[in-house]
Scaffold this active site. Structure first.
Site, mmCIF file in Angstrom:
data_model
loop_
_atom_site.group_PDB
_atom_site.id
_atom_site.type_symbol
_atom_site.label_atom_id
_atom_site.label_comp_id
_atom_site.label_asym_id
_atom_site.label_seq_id
_atom_site.Cartn_x
_atom_site.Cartn_y
_atom_site.Cartn_z
ATOM 1 N N LYS A 1 0.831 -1.224 -0.119
ATOM 2 C CA LYS A 1 0.066 0.064 0.138
ATOM 3 C C LYS A 1 0.739 1.228 -0.062
ATOM 4 O O LYS A 1 0.254 2.420 0.019
ATOM 5 C CB LYS A 1 -0.836 0.103 1.177
ATOM 6 C CG LYS A 1 -2.203 -0.892 1.092
ATOM 7 C CD LYS A 1 -2.930 -0.676 -0.203
ATOM 8 C CE LYS A 1 -4.273 -1.710 -0.236
ATOM 9 N NZ LYS A 1 -5.172 -1.177 -1.338
HETATM 10 N N1 PMP Z 1 -3.056 -8.024 1.300
HETATM 11 C C1 PMP Z 1 -2.969 -7.089 2.455
HETATM 12 C C2 PMP Z 1 -2.267 -7.539 3.666
HETATM 13 C C3 PMP Z 1 -3.511 -5.639 2.452
HETATM 14 O O1 PMP Z 1 -3.595 -4.814 3.414
HETATM 15 C C4 PMP Z 1 -4.070 -5.341 1.065
HETATM 16 C C5 PMP Z 1 -5.192 -4.131 0.994
HETATM 17 N N2 PMP Z 1 -6.235 -4.254 1.788
HETATM 18 C C6 PMP Z 1 -4.245 -6.316 0.120
HETATM 19 C C7 PMP Z 1 -3.550 -7.738 0.526
HETATM 20 C C8 PMP Z 1 -5.220 -6.272 -1.011
HETATM 21 O O2 PMP Z 1 -4.657 -5.266 -1.913
HETATM 22 P P1 PMP Z 1 -5.799 -4.342 -2.660
HETATM 23 O O3 PMP Z 1 -6.664 -3.410 -1.831
HETATM 24 O O4 PMP Z 1 -4.972 -3.555 -3.886
HETATM 25 O O5 PMP Z 1 -6.705 -5.481 -3.341
#
Ligand code: PMP
Length: 326
Positions: free
Chosen positions: A46
């Site tokens: 992120k």
């Molecule tokens: N894994 C973790 C640990 C996350 O914090 C996130 C984000 N919520 C994701 C996967 C998934 O990413 P995205 O929001 O881009 O689908």
């Protein structure tokens, strides 16, 4: 920590260019590679959207200089935005459902952000509503809205995907990623499908998540321990485009938990639950390609390891399945 070799001026320059490492549980004929996103300065995938979205929003004028970002977040997005906000002179307020990891909330505060908790029972929907209320109350405040802002997926289209395709000389057969907002998968899929429309795109969710609703299934939502991926209300997942997705893989917490242990013990990868779910799904896709059940333009399968297990040690990720709090 990253693969950058030149001295860098700012921590924001250290976002991205993470290593791409083979997952050895995959069949030899169809290799699986994982992008190790814990190598980012805020230690998760992120950081990419934190830096990219805030820089673009300041450029476009949707976020005024010295303004405030208010974002509902499971934690990693908060850390990513907090790293960037601090360096870009922006204030940050995060609304986090109580059940999410305390480590993440401490890190957001350490980076100078304010953290507001909402009841776990209200889910992400409750955090989203509260963030909008707060933004109304504050001057110059903006909700970047990672669940619906195309800049989220664009960050991955512009950074994550080109890094992967460069590393593999463009020979990527399948893209596999767990979906929280879906930004990681959608951005990578947009890029991959432009490079080769036959690229096999697979979304991953924990059992209990209801992404299946977008594929005409009637799924019964349930609690799950895997953190950061899945949904209980697909109407909030506005970036997720089922048209771009060839398959949705659903991984039970128990298998994800076992894979977290295996991948640490056997592959030296200290990664968290969403990475473990991605690892299992990506290896399954690799076997499907090997066995001819799925056609893909190239053999390599690419996934993402979004963050490190260190962030969840207090939740007992390496204890027994029953002791893992999720
Ligand atoms: N894994 C973790 C640990 C996350 O914090 C996130 C984000 N919520 C994701 C996967 C998934 O990413 P995205 O929001 O881009 O689908």
């Amino acid at each position: 920590m990253t693969t950058h070799r030149e001295p860098l001026d700012s921590v924001l320059d250290a976002v991205g260019e993470t290593p791409l490492v083979r997952v050895h549980a995959a069949p030899d004929e169809v290799p699986v590679y994982a992008k190790l996103e814990s190598f980012n300065p805020g230690a998760s995938v992120k950081d990419r959207i934190g830096a990219y979205m805030l820089e673009r929003m300041l450029e476009e004028g949707t976020l005024p200089p010295g303004g405030t970002v208010v974002e509902p977040t499971a934690g990693n997005t908060g850390i990513g935005f907090a790293v960037a906000a601090g360096q870009l002179g922006v204030d940050a307020v995060f609304v986090v459902p109580e059940r999410f990891s305390v480590e993440k909330q401490q890190l957001m505060r350490a980076l100078g952000a304010e953290v507001i908790n909402t009841p776990s029972d209200d889910g992400m929907g409750g955090a989203i509503d509260r963030a909008h209320e707060l933004a109304e109350e504050l001057d110059d405040a903006v909700v970047p809205q990672q669940f619906s802002n195309p800049l989220n997926a664009e960050a991955h289209y512009e950074t994550t995907a080109p890094e992967v395709y460069d590393a593999l000389d463009g020979e990527v057969g399948a893209l596999v990623a767990g979906c929280g907002t879906g930004g990681t998968l959608m951005g990578m899929a947009d890029y991959g499908l432009e490079r080769d429309p036959e690229t096999h795109v697979v979304a991953v969710q924990p059992e209990g998540s209801t992404y299946g609703d977008l594929f005409g299934e009637e799924t019964e939502g349930d609690e799950y321990k895997t953190e950061g991926i899945g949904t209980h209300d697909v109407s909030t997942n506005r970036l997720f485009d089922p048209e771009a997705v060839d398959d949705l893989k659903t991984v039970p917490d128990r298998e994800t938990h076992a894979e977290m242990g295996r991948i640490a013990a056997e592959e030296g990868q200290l990664v968290a639950s969403s990475s473990a779910a991605n690892s299992l799904a990506a290896c399954e896709v690799a076997r499907e390609i090997r066995d001819g059940a799925v056609d893909a333009p190239y053999d390599a399968v690419v996934t993402v390891f979004p963050d490190s297990s260190e962030r969840y040690l207090s939740k007992g990720v390496y204890r027994s399945f029953e002791e893992w709090e999720g």
